[in-house]
Design a protein around this motif. Structure first.
Motif, PDB file in Angstrom:
ATOM      1  N   ARG A 117      35.752  25.543  43.236  1.00 47.16           N
ATOM      2  CA  ARG A 117      37.163  25.312  43.577  1.00 47.16           C
ATOM      3  C   ARG A 117      37.339  24.571  44.895  1.00 47.16           C
ATOM      4  NH1 ARG A 117      39.659  31.195  42.894  1.00 47.16           N
ATOM      5  NH2 ARG A 117      41.481  30.149  43.764  1.00 47.16           N
ATOM      6  N   GLU A 127      40.145  34.284  49.785  1.00 44.11           N
ATOM      7  CA  GLU A 127      40.125  34.333  48.320  1.00 44.11           C
ATOM      8  C   GLU A 127      39.029  35.268  47.822  1.00 44.11           C
ATOM      9  OE1 GLU A 127      41.090  33.392  44.292  1.00 44.11           O
ATOM     10  OE2 GLU A 127      42.140  33.498  46.220  1.00 44.11           O
ATOM     11  N   VAL A 131      39.522  38.529  45.388  1.00 42.35           N
ATOM     12  CA  VAL A 131      38.798  38.757  44.138  1.00 42.35           C
ATOM     13  C   VAL A 131      38.076  40.096  44.183  1.00 42.35           C
ATOM     14  CG1 VAL A 131      36.976  37.884  42.636  1.00 42.35           C
ATOM     15  CG2 VAL A 131      38.570  36.290  43.667  1.00 42.35           C
ATOM     16  N   LEU A 165      34.667  35.529  38.235  1.00 43.76           N
ATOM     17  CA  LEU A 165      36.086  35.198  38.300  1.00 43.76           C
ATOM     18  C   LEU A 165      36.403  34.174  39.392  1.00 43.76           C
ATOM     19  CD1 LEU A 165      37.714  38.730  37.896  1.00 43.76           C
ATOM     20  CD2 LEU A 165      37.521  36.941  36.166  1.00 43.76           C
ATOM     21  N   GLU A 168      37.604  30.870  38.328  1.00 45.73           N
ATOM     22  CA  GLU A 168      38.753  30.905  37.415  1.00 45.73           C
ATOM     23  C   GLU A 168      38.386  30.339  36.042  1.00 45.73           C
ATOM     24  OE1 GLU A 168      41.853  28.851  39.604  1.00 45.73           O
ATOM     25  OE2 GLU A 168      42.505  30.742  40.492  1.00 45.73           O
ATOM     26  N   ASP A 170      37.795  29.755  31.949  1.00 44.99           N
ATOM     27  CA  ASP A 170      38.587  29.923  30.733  1.00 44.99           C
ATOM     28  C   ASP A 170      37.934  30.935  29.794  1.00 44.99           C
ATOM     29  OD1 ASP A 170      40.512  27.841  31.369  1.00 44.99           O
ATOM     30  OD2 ASP A 170      38.875  26.434  31.016  1.00 44.99           O
ATOM     31  N   THR A 200      44.637  37.500  33.583  1.00 48.06           N
ATOM     32  CA  THR A 200      44.258  36.096  33.766  1.00 48.06           C
ATOM     33  C   THR A 200      44.418  35.253  32.503  1.00 48.06           C
ATOM     34  OG1 THR A 200      41.930  36.493  33.191  1.00 48.06           O
ATOM     35  CG2 THR A 200      42.579  36.796  35.502  1.00 48.06           C
ATOM     36  N   MET A 202      42.127  34.795  30.307  1.00 48.94           N
ATOM     37  CA  MET A 202      40.858  34.179  29.922  1.00 48.94           C
ATOM     38  C   MET A 202      40.340  34.788  28.619  1.00 48.94           C
ATOM     39  SD  MET A 202      38.168  35.949  32.574  1.00 48.94           S
ATOM     40  CE  MET A 202      37.983  37.746  32.609  1.00 48.94           C
TER      41      MET A 202
END
Length: 332
Positions: A117, A127, A131, A165, A168, A170, A200, A202
């Motif tokens: 990211r 961040e 998490v 995670l 992020e 899918d 989320t 996912m």
């Protein structure tokens, strides 16, 4: 547009010329929870390691693996780095083999944030703490600079989920994530996976031999045996009316905690050596329903009227099945 996030088509894998996956066809929908079950050695983990290009050099992989149309099979390893962790993340059953013992846990999580990211410095730290809080690590700010050995086994598994995670993804592939944990911690990890998927959106692939855990986490399930999918359907279909003798055998081998004490009904024999597979059904030597045809002809994975897929010449009759799903949910 297809509602499938990942589509696997005719995936085959061989190690040193010995074929271990024999044409896997599988799809995972956006936001779906799919269970992949079977005994050890059936090819569950190999399927997804092949999909992500994580098998050793002696493996030969063919077929197609697409994520929203992007082909992964045959893609150069460096190009897959954006997919691994970013689009598809994987957590293993043994966090001690995945967490670096000499690097503080906060740094391991922030590395994932930087790679997938582009976050750095205090932004990455904030961040990472978020998490860690999300997966239930208590007092995350103080424990950010601890080493993996300073966490319990259940907390290490939560940290592995946090690292997954961080990008992020899918799709989260959970490969036997509760095997090494005691029953109480197993339940906590399963609840966490359900909660995170709801929050989320996912998709999740849950690889396990534990049918009770699969019934809690998943909506659909694929049963694998000797490198092939032998039955595939919704949880309600397979857990109330298993049709393949192997699927039924897995249910019969589950211990019950309620009712009278009965002997377990084990599946005789073991998963066959891939080197010694015959032209017929691989499960035939262990199957009480096998007929002569099963010894020399392999059944195709056909679509049945109820929407499930089944590869069997002599499926278990509906009249012979029992409502095992309710028994599992109440008694296991």
């Amino acid at each position: 547009m297809s509602n499938h996030l990942v589509e696997i088509c005719d995936l085959k894998v061989a190690f040193d010329g010995v074929q271990v996956l024999h044409g896997i066809d599988l799809a995972v929908g956006r936001g779906e929870a799919l269970g992949l079950v079977g005994e050890s050695g059936c090819g569950k983990s190999v399927t997804w390691l092949a999909a992500l290009g994580l098998l050793p050099g002696r493996a030969t992989v063919s077929g197609s693996v697409r994520i929203e149309g992007q082909e992964l099979c045959g893609t150069p390893r460096q190009a897959l780095e954006n997919v691994r962790g970013g689009r598809i993340a994987m957590i293993s059953q043994d966090p001690s083999s995945s967490l670096n013992p000499v690097i503080r846990i906060g740094r391991q999580i922030t590395e994932a944030l930087t790679l997938h990211r582009g976050l750095r410095g205090e932004t990455a730290r904030a961040e990472a703490l978020r998490v860690m809080d999300m997966v239930g690590i208590p007092d995350a700010r103080r424990r950010f600079d601890l080493y993996p050995h300073e966490f319990s086994g259940g907390q290490c598994q939560r940290l592995m989920i946090a690292m997954a995670l961080a990008g992020e993804p899918d799709l989260l592939i959970a490969d036997e994530p509760t095997t090494a944990l005691d029953a109480t911690i197993q339940a906590q990890i399963l609840d966490l996976l359900i909660q995170l998927r709801a929050e989320t959106g996912m998709a999740t692939v849950f690889i396990s031999h534990d049918l009770g855990a699969v019934s809690q986490v998943c909506e659909r399930v694929c049963v694998m045996y000797a490198g092939r999918i032998v039955e595939q359907g919704t949880i309600a279909q397979l857990f109330s009316e298993p049709r393949h003798p192997y699927t039924r055998g897995l249910f019969d081998a589950i211990p019950r905690l309620d009712g009278p004490r009965d002997r377990l009904i084990p599946i005789p024999g073991t998963v066959p050596n891939p080197k010694h597979l015959t032209a017929g059904c691989a499960f035939a030597p262990r199957c009480a329903h096998a007929a002569a045809t099963c010894d020399f002809q392999r059944p195709a994975l056909d679509l049945l009227d109820d929407g499930r897929h089944l590869a069997c010449f002599n499926p278990v009759p509906f009249a012979k099945t029992v409502p095992v799903r309710q028994k599992m949910l109440e008694g296991v």
